[in-house]
Write a protein that holds these residues in place. Structure first.
Motif, PDB file in Angstrom:
ATOM      1  N   MET A  42       0.832  -1.364   0.109  1.00  0.00           N
ATOM      2  CA  MET A  42       0.021  -0.190   0.234  1.00  0.00           C
ATOM      3  C   MET A  42       0.622   1.721   0.252  1.00  0.00           C
ATOM      4  SD  MET A  42      -3.268  -1.072   0.242  1.00  0.00           S
ATOM      5  CE  MET A  42      -4.233  -1.939   0.953  1.00  0.00           C
ATOM      6  N   ASP A  43       1.528   1.068   1.296  1.00  0.00           N
ATOM      7  CA  ASP A  43       2.533   2.624   0.608  1.00  0.00           C
ATOM      8  C   ASP A  43       3.094   2.737  -0.246  1.00  0.00           C
ATOM      9  OD1 ASP A  43       1.939   2.412   3.428  1.00  0.00           O
ATOM     10  OD2 ASP A  43       3.948   2.379   4.497  1.00  0.00           O
ATOM     11  N   ASN A  44       4.088   1.497  -1.057  1.00  0.00           N
ATOM     12  CA  ASN A  44       4.993   1.942  -2.248  1.00  0.00           C
ATOM     13  C   ASN A  44       3.222   1.713  -3.480  1.00  0.00           C
ATOM     14  OD1 ASN A  44       7.036   0.202  -1.629  1.00  0.00           O
ATOM     15  ND2 ASN A  44       6.295  -1.560  -2.089  1.00  0.00           N
ATOM     16  N   THR A  45       2.106   1.642  -3.220  1.00  0.00           N
ATOM     17  CA  THR A  45       1.002   2.397  -4.245  1.00  0.00           C
ATOM     18  C   THR A  45       1.119   4.057  -4.044  1.00  0.00           C
ATOM     19  OG1 THR A  45       0.777  -0.041  -3.679  1.00  0.00           O
ATOM     20  CG2 THR A  45      -0.648   1.588  -5.262  1.00  0.00           C
ATOM     21  N   LEU A  46       1.115   3.960  -2.888  1.00  0.00           N
ATOM     22  CA  LEU A  46       1.253   5.841  -2.568  1.00  0.00           C
ATOM     23  C   LEU A  46       2.444   6.070  -2.870  1.00  0.00           C
ATOM     24  CD1 LEU A  46      -0.674   5.487   1.143  1.00  0.00           C
ATOM     25  CD2 LEU A  46      -1.639   6.551  -0.807  1.00  0.00           C
ATOM     26  N   ILE A  47       3.709   5.423  -2.762  1.00  0.00           N
ATOM     27  CA  ILE A  47       4.700   6.746  -3.025  1.00  0.00           C
ATOM     28  C   ILE A  47       4.938   6.596  -4.346  1.00  0.00           C
ATOM     29  CG2 ILE A  47       6.855   6.780  -3.179  1.00  0.00           C
ATOM     30  CD1 ILE A  47       6.532   4.970   0.293  1.00  0.00           C
ATOM     31  N   ILE A  48       4.391   5.626  -4.970  1.00  0.00           N
ATOM     32  CA  ILE A  48       4.968   6.170  -7.070  1.00  0.00           C
ATOM     33  C   ILE A  48       3.719   7.409  -7.226  1.00  0.00           C
ATOM     34  CG2 ILE A  48       3.854   4.425  -8.810  1.00  0.00           C
ATOM     35  CD1 ILE A  48       4.849   2.156  -7.743  1.00  0.00           C
ATOM     36  N   THR A  49       2.401   7.018  -6.395  1.00  0.00           N
ATOM     37  CA  THR A  49       1.289   8.254  -7.143  1.00  0.00           C
ATOM     38  C   THR A  49       2.517   9.686  -6.676  1.00  0.00           C
ATOM     39  OG1 THR A  49      -0.462   6.510  -6.418  1.00  0.00           O
ATOM     40  CG2 THR A  49      -0.711   9.171  -6.728  1.00  0.00           C
ATOM     41  N   PHE A  50       2.766   8.967  -5.743  1.00  0.00           N
ATOM     42  CA  PHE A  50       3.545  10.430  -5.374  1.00  0.00           C
ATOM     43  C   PHE A  50       4.383  11.411  -5.716  1.00  0.00           C
ATOM     44  CE2 PHE A  50       5.102  13.015  -1.902  1.00  0.00           C
ATOM     45  CZ  PHE A  50       4.884  14.056  -1.497  1.00  0.00           C
ATOM     46  N   VAL A  51       5.617  10.132  -6.624  1.00  0.00           N
ATOM     47  CA  VAL A  51       6.532  10.358  -6.622  1.00  0.00           C
ATOM     48  C   VAL A  51       6.347  10.579  -8.681  1.00  0.00           C
ATOM     49  CG1 VAL A  51       8.603   9.830  -8.930  1.00  0.00           C
ATOM     50  CG2 VAL A  51       7.682   9.113  -5.852  1.00  0.00           C
ATOM     51  N   VAL A  52       4.944  10.433  -9.202  1.00  0.00           N
ATOM     52  CA  VAL A  52       4.659  10.238 -10.456  1.00  0.00           C
ATOM     53  C   VAL A  52       3.979  12.014 -10.512  1.00  0.00           C
ATOM     54  CG1 VAL A  52       3.361   9.848 -12.175  1.00  0.00           C
ATOM     55  CG2 VAL A  52       4.021   8.046 -11.518  1.00  0.00           C
ATOM     56  N   THR A  53       2.613  12.126  -9.956  1.00  0.00           N
ATOM     57  CA  THR A  53       2.334  13.584  -9.298  1.00  0.00           C
ATOM     58  C   THR A  53       3.313  15.067  -9.426  1.00  0.00           C
ATOM     59  OG1 THR A  53       1.688  13.880  -7.231  1.00  0.00           O
ATOM     60  CG2 THR A  53       0.035  12.530  -8.440  1.00  0.00           C
ATOM     61  N   VAL A  81       0.896   4.572 -14.187  1.00  0.00           N
ATOM     62  CA  VAL A  81       1.793   3.835 -13.678  1.00  0.00           C
ATOM     63  C   VAL A  81       1.426   4.247 -12.209  1.00  0.00           C
ATOM     64  CG1 VAL A  81       3.803   4.564 -13.191  1.00  0.00           C
ATOM     65  CG2 VAL A  81       3.512   4.165 -15.250  1.00  0.00           C
ATOM     66  N   MET A  82       0.092   5.107 -11.942  1.00  0.00           N
ATOM     67  CA  MET A  82      -0.773   5.801 -11.254  1.00  0.00           C
ATOM     68  C   MET A  82      -1.228   4.348 -11.013  1.00  0.00           C
ATOM     69  SD  MET A  82      -0.556   9.415 -10.333  1.00  0.00           S
ATOM     70  CE  MET A  82      -1.384  10.086 -12.495  1.00  0.00           C
ATOM     71  N   LEU A  83      -2.359   4.153 -11.925  1.00  0.00           N
ATOM     72  CA  LEU A  83      -3.699   2.450 -11.219  1.00  0.00           C
ATOM     73  C   LEU A  83      -3.271   1.971 -11.696  1.00  0.00           C
ATOM     74  CD1 LEU A  83      -5.939   4.836 -13.565  1.00  0.00           C
ATOM     75  CD2 LEU A  83      -5.891   5.235 -11.528  1.00  0.00           C
ATOM     76  N   ALA A  84      -1.911   1.050 -12.056  1.00  0.00           N
ATOM     77  CA  ALA A  84      -2.045  -0.253 -12.351  1.00  0.00           C
ATOM     78  C   ALA A  84      -1.820  -0.765 -10.760  1.00  0.00           C
ATOM     79  CB  ALA A  84      -1.282  -0.638 -13.054  1.00  0.00           C
ATOM     80  N   PRO A  85      -0.378  -0.136 -10.236  1.00  0.00           N
ATOM     81  CA  PRO A  85      -0.087  -1.117  -8.557  1.00  0.00           C
ATOM     82  C   PRO A  85      -2.145  -0.540  -7.635  1.00  0.00           C
ATOM     83  CG  PRO A  85       1.387   1.075  -9.372  1.00  0.00           C
ATOM     84  CD  PRO A  85      -0.283   1.111 -10.424  1.00  0.00           C
ATOM     85  N   GLY A  86      -2.289  -0.520  -8.093  1.00  0.00           N
ATOM     86  CA  GLY A  86      -3.169   0.119  -7.625  1.00  0.00           C
ATOM     87  C   GLY A  86      -4.322  -1.431  -7.029  1.00  0.00           C
ATOM     88  N   LEU A  87      -4.747  -1.179  -8.598  1.00  0.00           N
ATOM     89  CA  LEU A  87      -5.503  -2.681  -8.963  1.00  0.00           C
ATOM     90  C   LEU A  87      -4.326  -4.037  -8.289  1.00  0.00           C
ATOM     91  CD1 LEU A  87      -6.617  -0.997 -12.503  1.00  0.00           C
ATOM     92  CD2 LEU A  87      -8.177  -0.947 -10.513  1.00  0.00           C
ATOM     93  N   ILE A  88      -3.739  -4.634  -8.839  1.00  0.00           N
ATOM     94  CA  ILE A  88      -2.877  -5.202  -8.111  1.00  0.00           C
ATOM     95  C   ILE A  88      -3.442  -5.218  -7.156  1.00  0.00           C
ATOM     96  CG2 ILE A  88      -1.202  -6.424  -8.302  1.00  0.00           C
ATOM     97  CD1 ILE A  88      -0.330  -5.078 -10.914  1.00  0.00           C
ATOM     98  N   VAL A  89      -2.842  -4.460  -5.759  1.00  0.00           N
ATOM     99  CA  VAL A  89      -2.859  -4.095  -5.264  1.00  0.00           C
ATOM    100  C   VAL A  89      -4.103  -4.654  -4.301  1.00  0.00           C
ATOM    101  CG1 VAL A  89      -2.239  -3.331  -2.161  1.00  0.00           C
ATOM    102  CG2 VAL A  89      -1.041  -3.604  -4.277  1.00  0.00           C
ATOM    103  N   TYR A  90      -5.511  -3.771  -4.515  1.00  0.00           N
ATOM    104  CA  TYR A  90      -6.343  -4.265  -4.626  1.00  0.00           C
ATOM    105  C   TYR A  90      -6.749  -5.870  -4.795  1.00  0.00           C
ATOM    106  CZ  TYR A  90     -11.140  -3.124  -3.406  1.00  0.00           C
ATOM    107  OH  TYR A  90     -12.871  -3.453  -3.047  1.00  0.00           O
ATOM    108  N   ALA A  91      -6.595  -6.093  -5.620  1.00  0.00           N
ATOM    109  CA  ALA A  91      -6.852  -7.607  -5.579  1.00  0.00           C
ATOM    110  C   ALA A  91      -6.174  -8.563  -4.740  1.00  0.00           C
ATOM    111  CB  ALA A  91      -7.004  -8.091  -6.805  1.00  0.00           C
TER     112      ALA A  91
END
Ligand code: CUA
Length: 375
Positions: A35-46, A95-105
């Motif tokens: 979860m943290d990694n997903t948020l950090i990826i979104t944070f870095v992209v934005t 890059v922002m959406l895909a990791p979230g979908l994988i982790v949510y699954a």
């Protein structure tokens, strides 16, 4: 020129703020570092986009500032640049959406060895149910929810007899054991949120939702309701206590099962007190006032009658019939210290008031009550 400098300062200030501010994740206490990694990826992209756009605007403001005799070139379309922008934006969004979908699954598909618990939300408290020795949660039906059966368990289902019911506000869990959480709501939308575990999900009336996690650190972790659910939303808190398996089993064995709580019900109350007890359930009093001393949005009724309370204005008062009547008819006239003024006035008849008060009188501090005391 001044605008260009301001934009550069905003960028530098934002980067400094990010590295110097103390506001970052709470320490992780579960398996969900993804979860943290997903948020950090979104944070870095934005973050990269934010810095890039601001610096580009600053550059453009400076480079193409007004000069006598110079004119802008007319260039209404640039296909090559447009394709580049479309391509880069698409990659950024993916890059922002895909990791979230994988982790949510993964988050909603519990491993086979996970134990099951149920979390029930209502205005304004959390209750918890364990499946007991058979490992199977008994079936429930909202129509069966009553004063004596707050979870709405089906009394004819043998799987439900050993279900462990926890209504005293705190959930214990064993360390390093995966647990599947099923969520239910009795009234409106709530959201079970434990920041340290990075778990969060809505409890929706009429719908079963769920997720899983493994607590990886012992300790006490706050539970909050993360969905605005009425006046008492902010009081809808609890805690998860993560401990070694042995301590957890001890705690679990000390809790009441459905079969035991059914045996303890009813019996000795006078007709008037019995009526008050039913009224307390029917009018929803028990959502905020416990009868076993456990905390709630309002003061517990256990030991309330005859007690000396301190009011919000620091004066003290002895809880007697007059005080209780006033508190039911005009709840905000005299608020007990430490409680929010959220109770709506109740329009009850004199007889109903008498019944409720008679019932509170039976809930003396030392005497046995319907549920195990958590004090
Ligand atoms: Cu329940 Cu907010």
């Amino acid at each position: 020129m001044a605008i260009a400098i301001v934009l550069v300062l905003i960028v530098v200030g934002s980067i400094l703020f990010h590295f110097l501010s103390p506001w970052w994740f709470t320490p992780l206490a579960s398996n969900w570092d993804q979860m943290d990694n997903t948020l950090i990826i979104t944070f870095v992209v934005t973050g990269v986009v934010f810095i890039g756009i601001n610096l580009f605007i600053a550059y453009a403001v400076f480079r193409f500032r007004h000069r006598e005799g110079r004119q802008a070139a007319y260039e209404p379309e640039n296909k090559k640049l447009e394709w580049w922008l479309i391509g880069l934006t698409s990659v950024g969004i993916a890059v922002m959406l895909a990791p979230g979908l994988i982790v949510y699954a993964e988050f909603v598909h519990a491993p086979k060895d996970a134990s099951v618990i149920e979390v029930v939300g209502q205005q304004w408290k959390w209750s918890f149910r364990f499946p007991g020795k058979d490992g199977v949660l008994g079936s429930v039906n909202p129509r069966l929810i009553s004063f004596d059966n707050p979870f709405g368990l089906n009394p004819d289902d043998p799987n439900g007899q050993d279900d462990v019911l926890v209504q005293s506000g705190e959930l214990h869990l064993p360390l390093d054991k995966p647990v599947r959480v099923l969520l239910r709501s009795k009234d409106v939308l709530h959201d079970f949120y434990v920041p340290h575990f990075r778990v969060k999900m809505d409890a929706v009336p009429g719908v079963l939702s769920g997720f899983w996690f493994t607590p990886t650190k012992p300790g006490r972790f706050d539970v909050a309701c993360a969905e605005f659910c009425g006046l008492g939303h902010h009081t809808m808190r609890s805690a998860v206590i993560v401990e070694e398996n042995r301590a957890f089993q001890q705690w679990l064995n000390a809790q009441t099962t459905f079969a035991r709580s059914s045996e303890q019900q009813g019996g000795t109350l006078s007709a008037l007190a019995q009526k008050g007890r039913e009224l307390a359930q029917a009018r929803g009093c028990r959502g905020c006032h416990s009868v076993d001393g456990s905390p709630g949005a309002g003061p517990t009724w256990k030991g309330l009658f005859g007690k000396t309370e301190t009011l919000a204005d620091s004066s003290t008062i002895v809880v007697d019939e007059d005080y209780l009547k006033t508190s039911i008819l005009q709840p905000n006239a005299a608020i007990v210290e430490g409680y929010p003024a959220i109770m709506p006035p109740y329009d009850l008849s004199g007889e109903e008031l008498d019944a409720l008060i008679e019932y509170t009188k039976t809930l003396q501090a030392g005497a046995g009550s319907e549920a195990e005391s958590s004090e």
